[in-house]
Motif scaffolding. Structure first.
Motif, short mmCIF file in Angstrom:
data_model
loop_
_atom_site.label_atom_id
_atom_site.label_comp_id
_atom_site.label_asym_id
_atom_site.label_seq_id
_atom_site.Cartn_x
_atom_site.Cartn_y
_atom_site.Cartn_z
N PHE A 138 5.86 45.12 19.83
CA PHE A 138 7.25 44.40 20.03
C PHE A 138 7.22 42.91 19.21
O PHE A 138 6.24 42.18 19.13
CB PHE A 138 7.65 43.68 21.47
N ASP A 139 8.20 42.89 18.27
CA ASP A 139 8.43 41.81 17.52
C ASP A 139 9.31 40.68 18.37
O ASP A 139 10.46 40.93 18.61
CB ASP A 139 9.23 42.41 16.27
N ILE A 140 8.92 39.46 18.42
CA ILE A 140 9.41 38.40 18.63
C ILE A 140 10.07 37.37 17.78
O ILE A 140 9.36 36.59 17.05
CB ILE A 140 8.54 37.54 19.89
N ASP A 141 11.24 37.76 17.38
CA ASP A 141 11.91 37.25 16.36
C ASP A 141 13.23 36.38 16.53
O ASP A 141 13.89 36.17 15.74
CB ASP A 141 12.45 38.39 15.30
N SER A 142 13.74 36.33 17.90
CA SER A 142 14.88 35.56 18.33
C SER A 142 14.91 35.37 19.93
O SER A 142 13.95 36.04 20.53
CB SER A 142 16.05 36.49 18.07
N ILE A 143 15.53 34.44 20.23
CA ILE A 143 15.60 34.29 21.73
C ILE A 143 15.89 35.35 22.43
O ILE A 143 15.56 35.66 23.52
CB ILE A 143 17.15 33.39 22.04
N GLU A 144 16.81 36.65 21.98
CA GLU A 144 17.20 37.71 22.60
C GLU A 144 15.80 38.72 22.70
O GLU A 144 15.77 39.28 23.72
CB GLU A 144 18.02 38.32 21.80
N ASP A 145 14.90 38.49 21.85
CA ASP A 145 13.96 39.06 22.06
C ASP A 145 12.78 38.85 22.88
O ASP A 145 12.11 39.29 23.49
CB ASP A 145 13.01 39.06 20.39
N VAL A 146 12.94 37.24 23.18
CA VAL A 146 12.09 36.74 24.24
C VAL A 146 12.55 37.41 25.64
O VAL A 146 11.36 37.56 26.40
CB VAL A 146 12.34 35.20 24.38
N SER A 147 13.72 37.52 25.77
CA SER A 147 14.11 38.21 27.16
C SER A 147 13.76 39.79 26.99
O SER A 147 13.24 40.38 28.09
CB SER A 147 15.70 38.08 27.20
#
Length: 254
Positions: A236-245
């Motif tokens: 999983f690539d954490i690249d934005s606030i949406e990705d954090v969720s």
């Protein structure tokens, strides 16, 4: 034969531009996921797989990077240079088998274990699930073309030669997305250092701005063999606030 556990390098110098207030006081690698910073999760995966010698390239808000068991290497040019400069700052740590990982990518233990087992000088990991569930990301995605398509019936046929890294999502020959994970053998480390030195000497400005994908294409152009290990998902690539969720829906899989 007895084998020595690889060392590892995490590239975590950047702020991250799509996280709003989450990165006001810390880089994106220190954003908490599953109750602990992304970098701490990556280090935990390394440790679980027997990798204890870990270096981390830091830059933005580097004083906030306080993950135990990590040797921090400064890249104070993080804001004006590309990822290749970050990697080059760890040239002294590139000895023997070495795993290189982006500091904002979570991957399952099984992916790392499979990569460690690959017997090649330079290997990158590519996720073939992209071809079935193409990313909606508006930004560039590092897509790989291999000399052979992946065949998950036979493990040996999941390793092939890298032909190209491209951002062209329309390419019919695209076989997967590079996930920011690399393995170098001792010889691979020597090749990387020599190629980085030559690149920096030949064109300092291009070197300063180069991405890792651009460096891989340079390696291929210079006749260096680069392998692809195909996997399906499991990262999983954490690249934005949406990705954090979204990361929470992935779970802490092992």
């Amino acid at each position: 034969r007895e084998t020595t556990a690889p060392s590892a390098i995490s590239l975590a110098a950047s702020k991250g531009e799509n996280f709003g207030p989450l990165t006001d006081e810390k880089p994106k690698a220190m954003i908490p996921i599953f109750g602990k910073p992304i970098l701490a999760s990556i280090v935990g995966i390394f440790n679980d797989c027997g990798i204890k010698d870990i270096s981390c390239v830091v830059g933005y808000k580097k004083e906030s990077v306080t993950v135990p068991g990590v040797r921090c290497v400064d890249n104070d040019q993080y804001d004006t240079t590309g990822l290749l400069v970050s990697l080059n700052s760890t040239a002294a740590q590139m000895n023997g088998d070495t795993i290189i990982a982006y500091g904002d990518v979570l991957f399952e233990h099984s992916v790392l274990r499979e990569l460690v087992e690959v017997d090649a000088d330079i290997t990158l990991v590519a996720d073939t699930s992209w071809c079935h569930n193409q990313s909606d990301s508006s930004g560039p995605v590092d897509l790989v073309v291999g000399s052979n398509r992946p065949n998950f019936q036979f493990k040996d046929e999941r390793i092939t030669d890298l032909v190209e890294i491209t951002h062209d999502k329309s390419g019919a020959d695209v076989h997967g997305e590079w996930i920011g994970l690399i393995k170098l053998s001792e010889s691979g480390c020597d090749i990387f250092r020599a190629q980085m030195d030559a690149f920096q000497s030949e064109d300092p400005e291009a070197f300063a701005q180069a991405s890792m994908a651009e460096f891989f294409m340079r390696l291929i152009a210079n006749g260096v063999n680069v392998k692809i290990l195909y996997v399906y998902g499991r990262w999983f690539d954490i690249d934005s606030i949406e990705d954090v969720s979204d990361a929470y829906s992935m779970g802490d899989n092992r």
